[in-house]
Motif scaffolding. Sequence first.
Motif, PDB file in Angstrom:
ATOM      1  N   GLY A   1       0.707  -1.278  -0.006  1.00 19.41           N
ATOM      2  CA  GLY A   1       0.159   0.282  -0.425  1.00 19.41           C
ATOM      3  C   GLY A   1       0.198   1.199  -0.100  1.00 19.41           C
ATOM      4  N   TYR A   2       2.401   0.982   0.122  1.00 23.48           N
ATOM      5  CA  TYR A   2       2.931   2.036   0.035  1.00 23.48           C
ATOM      6  C   TYR A   2       4.043   2.320  -0.605  1.00 23.48           C
ATOM      7  N   ARG A   3       3.288   2.026  -1.929  1.00 24.89           N
ATOM      8  CA  ARG A   3       4.874   1.138  -3.179  1.00 24.89           C
ATOM      9  C   ARG A   3       4.781   2.995  -4.459  1.00 24.89           C
ATOM     10  N   ARG A   4       2.990   3.446  -4.262  1.00 23.44           N
ATOM     11  CA  ARG A   4       3.436   4.309  -5.363  1.00 23.44           C
ATOM     12  C   ARG A   4       4.243   5.945  -4.559  1.00 23.44           C
ATOM     13  N   ASP A   5       5.467   5.863  -5.329  1.00 25.05           N
ATOM     14  CA  ASP A   5       6.047   7.474  -4.843  1.00 25.05           C
ATOM     15  C   ASP A   5       5.202   8.721  -4.954  1.00 25.05           C
ATOM     16  N   TRP A   6       4.758   8.231  -6.218  1.00 26.29           N
ATOM     17  CA  TRP A   6       4.333  10.438  -6.033  1.00 26.29           C
ATOM     18  C   TRP A   6       3.308  10.243  -4.924  1.00 26.29           C
ATOM     19  N   LEU A   7       3.320   9.634  -3.835  1.00 26.47           N
ATOM     20  CA  LEU A   7       1.965  10.111  -3.111  1.00 26.47           C
ATOM     21  C   LEU A   7       2.761  10.525  -1.238  1.00 26.47           C
ATOM     22  N   PHE A   8       3.986  10.479  -1.746  1.00 26.56           N
ATOM     23  CA  PHE A   8       4.888  10.948  -1.269  1.00 26.56           C
ATOM     24  C   PHE A   8       5.755  11.846  -1.087  1.00 26.56           C
ATOM     25  N   ASP A   9       5.746  12.855  -0.041  1.00 23.69           N
ATOM     26  CA  ASP A   9       6.014  14.148  -0.148  1.00 23.69           C
ATOM     27  C   ASP A   9       8.123  14.005  -0.313  1.00 23.69           C
ATOM     28  N   ARG A  10       8.544  13.982  -1.911  1.00 22.47           N
ATOM     29  CA  ARG A  10       9.997  14.044  -1.982  1.00 22.47           C
ATOM     30  C   ARG A  10      10.961  14.782  -0.820  1.00 22.47           C
ATOM     31  N   GLY A  11      10.775  15.645  -0.499  1.00 24.82           N
ATOM     32  CA  GLY A  11      11.367  16.406   0.740  1.00 24.82           C
ATOM     33  C   GLY A  11      11.538  15.268   1.910  1.00 24.82           C
ATOM     34  N   LEU A  12      10.463  15.035   2.240  1.00 18.76           N
ATOM     35  CA  LEU A  12      10.015  14.044   3.866  1.00 18.76           C
ATOM     36  C   LEU A  12      11.264  12.933   3.188  1.00 18.76           C
ATOM     37  N   VAL A  13      10.664  11.988   1.972  1.00 19.12           N
ATOM     38  CA  VAL A  13      11.824  10.745   1.914  1.00 19.12           C
ATOM     39  C   VAL A  13      13.353  11.522   1.906  1.00 19.12           C
TER      40      VAL A  13
ATOM     41  N   VAL B   1       8.067   5.762   6.109  1.00 18.76           N
ATOM     42  CA  VAL B   1       8.904   4.758   6.158  1.00 18.76           C
ATOM     43  C   VAL B   1       8.464   3.784   5.567  1.00 18.76           C
ATOM     44  N   TYR B   2       7.361   3.639   5.792  1.00 14.74           N
ATOM     45  CA  TYR B   2       6.676   1.751   5.261  1.00 14.74           C
ATOM     46  C   TYR B   2       7.256   2.730   3.998  1.00 14.74           C
ATOM     47  N   HIS B   3       7.634   3.416   2.894  1.00 16.17           N
ATOM     48  CA  HIS B   3       7.814   3.675   1.555  1.00 16.17           C
ATOM     49  C   HIS B   3       8.972   3.549   1.742  1.00 16.17           C
ATOM     50  N   LEU B   4       9.191   3.555   2.124  1.00 13.86           N
ATOM     51  CA  LEU B   4      11.311   3.312   2.398  1.00 13.86           C
ATOM     52  C   LEU B   4      11.903   1.753   2.724  1.00 13.86           C
ATOM     53  N   LEU B   5      10.691   1.098   3.173  1.00 15.78           N
ATOM     54  CA  LEU B   5      10.559  -0.378   3.689  1.00 15.78           C
ATOM     55  C   LEU B   5      10.466  -0.983   1.863  1.00 15.78           C
ATOM     56  N   TRP B   6       9.107  -0.818   1.532  1.00 12.32           N
ATOM     57  CA  TRP B   6       8.985  -1.582   0.283  1.00 12.32           C
ATOM     58  C   TRP B   6      10.334  -0.826  -0.587  1.00 12.32           C
ATOM     59  N   THR B   7      11.037  -0.184  -0.909  1.00 11.33           N
ATOM     60  CA  THR B   7      12.009   0.060  -2.159  1.00 11.33           C
ATOM     61  C   THR B   7      13.392  -0.721  -1.808  1.00 11.33           C
ATOM     62  N   HIS B   8      13.144  -1.283  -0.282  1.00  8.52           N
ATOM     63  CA  HIS B   8      14.108  -1.976   0.579  1.00  8.52           C
ATOM     64  C   HIS B   8      15.350  -0.667   0.156  1.00  8.52           C
ATOM     65  N   GLU B   9      15.052   0.524   1.181  1.00  3.76           N
ATOM     66  CA  GLU B   9      16.182   1.173   1.508  1.00  3.76           C
ATOM     67  C   GLU B   9      16.796   0.808   2.913  1.00  3.76           C
ATOM     68  N   PHE B  10      14.871   0.473   3.534  1.00  8.30           N
ATOM     69  CA  PHE B  10      15.860  -0.495   4.807  1.00  8.30           C
ATOM     70  C   PHE B  10      14.995  -1.728   4.604  1.00  8.30           C
ATOM     71  N   THR B  11      14.604  -2.099   6.049  1.00  3.16           N
ATOM     72  CA  THR B  11      14.531  -3.702   5.970  1.00  3.16           C
ATOM     73  C   THR B  11      13.870  -3.786   7.328  1.00  3.16           C
ATOM     74  N   VAL B  12      13.214  -4.662   7.659  1.00  3.89           N
ATOM     75  CA  VAL B  12      12.475  -4.743   9.293  1.00  3.89           C
ATOM     76  C   VAL B  12      12.597  -6.483   8.997  1.00  3.89           C
ATOM     77  N   ASP B  13      12.059  -7.119  10.418  1.00  4.02           N
ATOM     78  CA  ASP B  13      11.452  -8.667  10.284  1.00  4.02           C
ATOM     79  C   ASP B  13      10.382  -9.032   9.867  1.00  4.02           C
TER      80      ASP B  13
END
Length: 155
Positions: A84-96, A128-140
């Motif tokens: 649900g957090y995969r769409r880049d255009w939904l996130f403020d680029r500055g925040l990301v 943060v969830y978006h960055l998890l989706w894009t594999h910039e971060f990972t969690v268990d």
Amino acid sequence: MVAQPFLLKAEVDGAVRKHIPDYLLVTDEGPVVVDVKPLHRLSKPEVAFTFGWTREAAEARGWKYEVWSEPPTAELENVRFLSGYRRDWLFDRGLVDELRGADLNGVSLRRAAASLPGRPEEQVRSAVYHLLWTHEFTVDLDRPFSPAHLLRRTA
């Protein structure tokens, strides 16, 4: 990758058996034959028998053989949630970009969401969830998401 790549035909226990594997992967390490079956069906004797002789046939050629099933329930639910957090255009680029520059390695999801005091926690958490989706971060992913999950930077 080739779907339903060939018909295997072999004499097994005095009878002619036929099976079409689900996939053939051509890898740098050599061919990999893959069958896909739901986890609950793997224990059925006819499935185990077919996959057994298929493994023998593939390995006799020096190929690898794998059986794939659905991931564990918690992992599947976590991936569905993150999708649900995969769409880049939904996130403020500055925040990301701020989150990319923040030192969040080893930080809990709860602390990460509160890591940018000038930003609403809900927006930070979503980014943060978006960055998890894009594999910039990972969690268990093996247990359901909670605020205690620790982020690990992947790059």
